[in-house]
Enzyme design. Structure first.
Site, PDB file in Angstrom:
ATOM      1  CG  HIS A  17      55.300  37.297  -2.320  1.00  0.00           C
ATOM      2  ND1 HIS A  17      55.320  38.646  -2.550  1.00  0.00           N
ATOM      3  CD2 HIS A  17      55.286  36.720  -3.532  1.00  0.00           C
ATOM      4  CE1 HIS A  17      55.349  38.870  -3.834  1.00  0.00           C
ATOM      5  NE2 HIS A  17      55.328  37.720  -4.465  1.00  0.00           N
TER       6      HIS A  17
ATOM      7  CE1 TYR B 196      53.074  37.246  -8.847  1.00  0.00           C
ATOM      8  CE2 TYR B 196      53.708  37.347  -6.539  1.00  0.00           C
ATOM      9  CZ  TYR B 196      53.839  37.796  -7.840  1.00  0.00           C
ATOM     10  OH  TYR B 196      54.713  38.791  -8.125  1.00  0.00           O
TER      11      TYR B 196
ATOM     12  CG  HIS C  75      53.198  48.198  -3.693  1.00  0.00           C
ATOM     13  ND1 HIS C  75      53.626  48.216  -4.992  1.00  0.00           N
ATOM     14  CD2 HIS C  75      53.175  46.890  -3.329  1.00  0.00           C
ATOM     15  CE1 HIS C  75      53.875  46.976  -5.392  1.00  0.00           C
ATOM     16  NE2 HIS C  75      53.607  46.147  -4.404  1.00  0.00           N
ATOM     17  CG  PHE C  76      48.689  46.413  -0.200  1.00  0.00           C
ATOM     18  CD1 PHE C  76      47.322  46.490  -0.031  1.00  0.00           C
ATOM     19  CD2 PHE C  76      49.501  46.651   0.898  1.00  0.00           C
ATOM     20  CE1 PHE C  76      46.775  46.812   1.196  1.00  0.00           C
ATOM     21  CE2 PHE C  76      48.962  46.970   2.124  1.00  0.00           C
ATOM     22  CZ  PHE C  76      47.598  47.055   2.268  1.00  0.00           C
ATOM     23  CG  HIS C  77      44.903  49.984  -1.197  1.00  0.00           C
ATOM     24  ND1 HIS C  77      45.652  49.818  -0.077  1.00  0.00           N
ATOM     25  CD2 HIS C  77      43.619  49.795  -0.811  1.00  0.00           C
ATOM     26  CE1 HIS C  77      44.857  49.538   0.949  1.00  0.00           C
ATOM     27  NE2 HIS C  77      43.618  49.513   0.542  1.00  0.00           N
TER      28      HIS C  77
ATOM     29  NE  ARG D 147      50.847  48.867   6.411  1.00  0.00           N
ATOM     30  CZ  ARG D 147      50.829  47.584   6.011  1.00  0.00           C
ATOM     31  NH1 ARG D 147      51.950  46.932   5.840  1.00  0.00           N
ATOM     32  NH2 ARG D 147      49.697  46.964   5.778  1.00  0.00           N
ATOM     33  NE  ARG D 148      48.485  46.913   9.196  1.00  0.00           N
ATOM     34  CZ  ARG D 148      48.757  45.633   9.173  1.00  0.00           C
ATOM     35  NH1 ARG D 148      49.683  45.149   9.947  1.00  0.00           N
ATOM     36  NH2 ARG D 148      48.094  44.820   8.403  1.00  0.00           N
TER      37      ARG D 148
END
Ligand code: HEM
Ligand SMILES: [Cu+2]
Lengths: 540, 271
Positions: free
Chosen positions: A215, A219, A366-368, A429-430
């Site tokens: 996580h 940041y 989401h993370f892209h 995914r994956r």
């Protein structure tokens, strides 16, 4: 005052070169598993590519950007030559060596374990050693940032540390502590097995260690972007930072609440107690605090710029903003993507809602959107802003820059919105292959094709970015003047010691890690019978 | 001001920072460890401590339940990718002597003239597991079982190492190579069937799965049918039964015919 320009340029160039390669792999992955590509017949090639893409995009690229930017901040904000230049080069070469060491086994198909390592799957030991070298190289940077700040403090006792440097050092401390989780996993668990010293591994414990890193690393990726929001954007568009203290509070809050919340990545894991999952979930919600503080402060800073330019009215000032300024565009795009991504994040962090999107394409979408979109577009902006100061040459083609940013924004939306959608429909995914001929998933084919088209738009934008920077190396010479950071409306004369140093917040960060991770780690480490036989990649 | 003034209760930032953090931690801990566990009416806790331990994830012994009695024996072989790695020359030599009794069906060079499997160059872990299963009764065959019951652990390991050591030779009566059917390259994702090659060697090999190229068509077909009807049940966790049950009769035909027509040299090497 940018003295060690070669050092900074080396970091940026290496970052963007590996980014270009990984971006191409990403676009290929999208294409090959979409209905418009023909199936490879060999999923292993897909996972090879995915491991390379994830390792570069997750570990190598953002780390190099943070390092290069960090050195630039140290020299420009402190107005002091970098101390420890040789060490900095040593760190750089460690990263080069580590990346090469990691990429060879990946290319040979000996380490198709994906960037999250996935024990008990075990790849070639050199892959992990390469990752360790990259991290060690970045730790040198952490130490140098701390040393340079200390040197400056000696020369300027009691003076407020310039905001950019305060934030930069906060980011470096965050990274130093964040990386410890994965380092423990690699050194204590994975590498001994990969080297053949052990044949079993506690995969549950490994996942807990990894969540420690997973996580907060986000940041760390975000830090250069936030620093750019606060200390570059207002200057570039002719405004001022609305509040220097607000900025400092946001950065220290990231130290405290970004770190001890990683177990929201293990919501579906049976080896972690529900009570700890709840605590991590609650602390995750607190991340909204620095995020909203930032959104508010930056909007206020932008409004100041608009009003200085003659903007009026409740919302009328928005049209007075310098929309042809690439920095303004990048900020707006970044905020839009951050907004959508943040809304999606609310779903991921809720224990129950997460179950509906766990391990689906929603997560990658989401993370892209957040990382590849909101964060990386500001990396572009940082590079454009610094380039003339690093090369002594002008970036002439502002229109091309604007087109590049537009393409990245549009491409990212086109890629990630359908990506989220198929995730909600349950697409895992994956996966290397989907049989879109089957009636059960045929309706998702259109969404996946859209994503693939978005991927190619992104690839085009990425190529443009590199071309713009490369052409900038040969443009006519100019005197770019000293590199400056934005000033606050009320530039502080003195700052309370708690907001001028990091010790208290680092102590809280470590303390919370102990309370939130201590028991789960000890419990797993001390229980017997929790290890499983390793599964070696490519072995029979 | 120096850091000495930082970590003291006289510093407001210290009081507020530490205070708020500790307060949040305590509130969330009470909620997570006490309130929420009791909020689940379907779980019973003896007392508060019991609830806390459960929420903290303390490992607890499951009550002693005896595993249900199985009507038929299941495989008890444990395989890891280290099983039988790096055999000695002596082990291979002993295996060669023992293998003389196998030659009548499996061929003197490990390539069968009958419809028995070819063993030359088969992965050692595969032969090891099958012999153990024949010996324990997890797999049974009128011809094979009597041979296996009297083998010792050492003999099984030696035989496996010997056959794995032999070069892979082309099968007898090879047929022209057939093109890959869909079931082999794609599997059938919607029915939970992975491509055969993902385990059986041409793409990747999962420990314990044999390579299939050049094996007898009749033999492979019979085994797939036996898995599908659960007549054969020594596959760990029903890995092969789940796949065979989901295959159509045509797919079984096609896969068996395809693999039988392939030369064994396309198989991924063992390291
Ligand atoms: C051309 C643009 C891009 C495309 C088309 C793309 C595509 C992909 C795909 C298809 C995956 C695999 C998802 C899955 O298996 O379900 C992936 C994973 C990933 N991508 Fe990208 N990507 C792109 C750009 C980026 C950028 C800009 C970043 C970050 C800077 C990034 C970071 C990652 C990471 C960290 C992973 C995770 C790998 C893993 O799950 O092991 N990608 N990407
Ligand atoms: Cu997270």
């Amino acid at each position: 005052m940018l003295v060690n320009r070669k050092l900074i340029l080396a970091h940026f160039w290496l970052a963007f070169a590996v980014f270009g390669v990984a971006l191409t792999l990403g676009a290929w992955q999208m294409f090959i598993r979409s209905p418009i590509g023909t199936w490879l017949s060999n999923p292993e090639l897909y996972y090879r590519s995915l491991t390379a893409h994830g390792t570069v995009m997750g570990y190598v690229f953002p780390t190099l950007v943070a390092m290069g930017f960090g050195y630039a901040i140290s020299e420009a904000a402190l107005q002091q030559r970098l101390v420890g230049v040789r060490w900095a080069w040593a760190g750089f070469w460690l990263i080069v060596a580590g990346s090469i060491m990691a990429v060879i086994p990946i290319a040979l198909g000996r380490a198709s374990v994906l960037y999250t390592f996935y024990p008990p799957l075990i790849g070639n030991v050199f892959y992990y050693l390469g990752v360790v070298l990259v991290v060690v190289g970045s730790w040198i940077w952490v130490a140098l940032m701390s040393v340079n700040l200390r040197v400056w403090r000696k020369a300027n006792p009691g003076a407020p540390v310039p905001l950019a440097m305060f934030a930069n050092v906060a980011g470096s401390y965050l990274w130093a502590w964040t990386a410890v989780g994965a380092a423990l996993e690699l050194l204590l668990q994975i590498i001994p097995v990969a080297a053949g010293l052990k044949a079993t591994i506690d995969a549950g414990l490994a996942r807990v260690f990894f969540s420690w890193t997973l996580h907060a690393i986000v940041y760390f990726w975000l830090m250069p972007t936030y620093i750019a929001y606060y200390t570059i954007v207002p200057r570039a568009i002719g405004g001022r930072i609305y509040s220097d203290s607000m900025a400092r509070i946001s950065f220290i809050l990231f130290l405290v609440v970004a770190m001890p919340i990683g177990m929201h990545h293990t919501f579906a894991d049976p080896q972690v107690g529900a009570g700890f999952k709840f605590i991590h979930s609650a602390f995750t919600a607190l991340v909204a605090l620095p995020t909203l503080l930032t959104v508010f402060t930056i909007c206020a800073s932008v409004e100041i710029a608009a009003r200085l330019r003659g903007g009026r009215g409740m919302f009328g000032w928005i049209s007075a903003l310098p929309w042809d300024n690439p920095m303004m565009l990048a900020l707006a795009f970044s905020f839009v993507m951050l907004g959508f991504g943040g809304a999606g994040g609310l779903i991921n962090m809720s224990y129950q809602l997460d179950a509906s999107i766990h391990n689906t394409q929603w997560i990658t979408g989401h993370f892209h959107l957040i990382f590849g979109g909101a964060i990386v577009i500001m990396y572009f902006a940082i590079a454009y802003d610094l380039w003339p100061h690093l090369t002594g040459r002008e970036l002439i083609d502002v229109r091309l820059i604007r087109t590049q940013l537009w393409l990245w924004f549009v491409g990212m939306i086109v890629t990630t919105f359908p990506w989220h959608w198929v995730g909600i429909l349950g697409m895992p995914r994956r996966m290397a292959y989907f049989d879109f001929g089957d009636p059960a998933i045929a309706p998702q084919a259109l969404s996946v094709i859209l994503s693939a088209i978005g991927g190619f738009i992104l690839l085009a934008s990425g190529i443009m970015f590199i071309v713009i920077l490369a052409r900038g190396m040969r443009a006519p010479q100019i005197d770019a003047g000293p590199y400056r950071f934005a000033l606050a409306v009320h530039q502080p004369k003195t700052v309370p010691v708690a907001l001028n140093t990091h010790a208290l917040w680092v102590a809280l960060m470590i303390g919370l890690t102990l309370t939130n991770y201590g028991y789960p780690i000890l419990n797993l480490a001390l229980s017997s019978g929790t290890s499983v036989p390793a599964v070696y990649v490519g072995a029979q | 001001m120096s850091t000495r003034d930082l970590f003291t209760l006289r510093n407001t930032h210290f009081r507020i920072g530490v205070g708020i953090t500790a307060a949040i931690l305590i509130v969330t801990a009470i909620a997570g460890f006490i309130v929420l566990p009791f909020a689940q009416p379907w779980v019973q806790f003896a007392n508060v401590w019991d609830a806390i331990c459960s929420a903290a994830g303390v490992t607890q012994r499951a009550p002693d339940v005896t595993a249900p009695q199985q009507a038929k024996r299941l495989s008890e072989v444990v395989l890891t990718s280290n099983t039988l790695s790096r055999p000695s020359q002596e082990a291979i030599g002993r295996g060669a002597t023992l293998a003389q009794r196998c030659a009548i069906c499996h061929g003197p060079t490990g390539v069968s003239r009958a419809d028995s499997p070819n063993l030359a160059g088969q992965y050692a872990a595969v032969i090891y597991k099958q012999l153990h299963d024949f010996r324990s009764g997890a797999r049974s065959n009128a011809v094979m079982s009597p041979f296996a019951v009297n083998l010792t652990d050492q003999e099984i390991a030696d035989l496996s190492n010997y056959y794995a050591y032999l070069p892979r030779l082309p099968a007898y009566h090879p047929t022209p190579q057939l093109p890959k059917p869909n079931i082999v390259i794609y599997g059938a994702p919607m029915r939970g069937i992975a491509p055969c090659g993902a385990c059986h060697g041409s793409l990747d090999n999962k420990t314990g799965s044999p390579w299939l190229e050049g094996q007898s068509e009749a033999y492979m077909k019979a085994q797939l049918q036996a898995f599908a009807t659960s007549e054969r049940r020594n596959d760990i966790s029903q890995q092969m039964r789940n796949i065979a049950r989901a295959m159509t009769a045509q797919e079984i035909e096609a896969a068996a015919a395809y693999y039988a027509s392939q030369p064994p040299d396309v198989v991924k090497a063992v390291d």
